[in-house]
Design a protein around this motif. Sequence first.
Motif, PDB file in Angstrom:
ATOM      1  N   THR A   1       8.223   2.185  -0.280  1.00  0.00           N
ATOM      2  CA  THR A   1       7.001   2.963  -0.048  1.00  0.00           C
ATOM      3  C   THR A   1       6.927   3.495   1.384  1.00  0.00           C
ATOM      4  N   PRO A   2       7.190   2.682   2.418  1.00  0.00           N
ATOM      5  CA  PRO A   2       7.182   3.241   3.785  1.00  0.00           C
ATOM      6  C   PRO A   2       8.230   4.341   3.986  1.00  0.00           C
ATOM      7  N   GLU A   3       9.410   4.190   3.379  1.00  0.00           N
ATOM      8  CA  GLU A   3      10.433   5.230   3.513  1.00  0.00           C
ATOM      9  C   GLU A   3       9.994   6.527   2.836  1.00  0.00           C
TER      10      GLU A   3
ATOM     11  N   MET B   1       6.918   7.460   2.551  1.00  0.00           N
ATOM     12  CA  MET B   1       5.902   8.021   3.431  1.00  0.00           C
ATOM     13  C   MET B   1       6.541   8.834   4.554  1.00  0.00           C
ATOM     14  N   ASP B   2       7.648   8.346   5.084  1.00  0.00           N
ATOM     15  CA  ASP B   2       8.355   9.093   6.137  1.00  0.00           C
ATOM     16  C   ASP B   2       8.824  10.452   5.609  1.00  0.00           C
TER      17      ASP B   2
ATOM     18  N   ASP C   1      10.429  -2.149  -3.030  1.00  0.00           N
ATOM     19  CA  ASP C   1       9.613  -3.003  -2.157  1.00  0.00           C
ATOM     20  C   ASP C   1       9.684  -4.453  -2.626  1.00  0.00           C
TER      21      ASP C   1
ATOM     22  N   THR D   1       8.961  -7.601   0.123  1.00  0.00           N
ATOM     23  CA  THR D   1       7.710  -7.235   0.782  1.00  0.00           C
ATOM     24  C   THR D   1       6.542  -7.937   0.103  1.00  0.00           C
TER      25      THR D   1
ATOM     26  N   TRP E   1       2.540  -4.409   0.814  1.00  0.00           N
ATOM     27  CA  TRP E   1       2.932  -3.260   0.001  1.00  0.00           C
ATOM     28  C   TRP E   1       1.733  -2.430  -0.430  1.00  0.00           C
TER      29      TRP E   1
ATOM     30  N   SER F   1       0.531  -0.273   2.284  1.00  0.00           N
ATOM     31  CA  SER F   1       1.406   0.884   2.480  1.00  0.00           C
ATOM     32  C   SER F   1       1.168   1.932   1.403  1.00  0.00           C
TER      33      SER F   1
ATOM     34  N   GLU G   1      -1.926   3.861   2.123  1.00  0.00           N
ATOM     35  CA  GLU G   1      -1.669   4.810   3.211  1.00  0.00           C
ATOM     36  C   GLU G   1      -0.912   6.033   2.687  1.00  0.00           C
ATOM     37  N   LEU G   2       0.021   5.801   1.765  1.00  0.00           N
ATOM     38  CA  LEU G   2       0.752   6.919   1.178  1.00  0.00           C
ATOM     39  C   LEU G   2      -0.185   7.827   0.391  1.00  0.00           C
TER      40      LEU G   2
END
Length: 239
Positions: A93-95, A97-98, A119, A124, A129, A132, A135-136
């Motif tokens: 998920t963070p990747e 978002m990037d 994740d 995670t 998670w 994140s 946030e996404l």
Amino acid sequence: MLDVVARCALSPYLAWQAYNVRKSALKLPDASGERSGKRGTGPDLRLLIVGDSSAAGVGASHQEEALLGHMLRRLTQTNTVTWAVNAKTGSTTPETMDRVHDMPSEKYDLISVSLGVNDITSLTPVHIWIRSYAELLALLEEKFAPDVLCINGIPKMQYFPLLPQPLRWIVGAQAARYDRALRKMVQHRSNCRYVELDFEPEPSLMSPDGYHPGPKIYAEWGRKVYRSIRHDVRQMTLN
């Protein structure tokens, strides 16, 4: 929470199993075919698919057999669909978002999100998670102003043939926790449509790697997604 106790007690053995799975797993390519385009007749509809390998169509030979193809097959019956796929195998998920941060801001009417499995395998914790993921969703809403976000649930990983026991049971229990947290997080968001991935646990329907969906699962997934959004699509068309 018996699985949590077992995970602590068996952690060296589980780590060994996970290592062997990664080492021996069959590496399948993304589905071939265009990741952006325009098709259909009728009112304009802009579709974005975001996520990991399942969103990229791994396990299908072509995008026409993947989630994208099954969504387009239905949506283009009533709409001219401009679509894009931003998905990458192994993406967390963070990747994701990037990658979304790097996309230009533009309007998408409908966004489908498929994330969580990587994740889980990255160990995670659920609460990190889900934060994140929230946030996404906020980022997607800020950049693309979607009318509808289609939130795909976590698959039942306890049925993945690739995973040996007890790793399969441990991962499956965590997947169920992820799915409950995801459903709870989006249930009060008026623009979110949660899609439960409760597919028949039949190994023959999986891809040859025993980990990704096969074409028949993608077909059923596409039907489930469309059923969850068809009322919204009609409303968008009327407006």
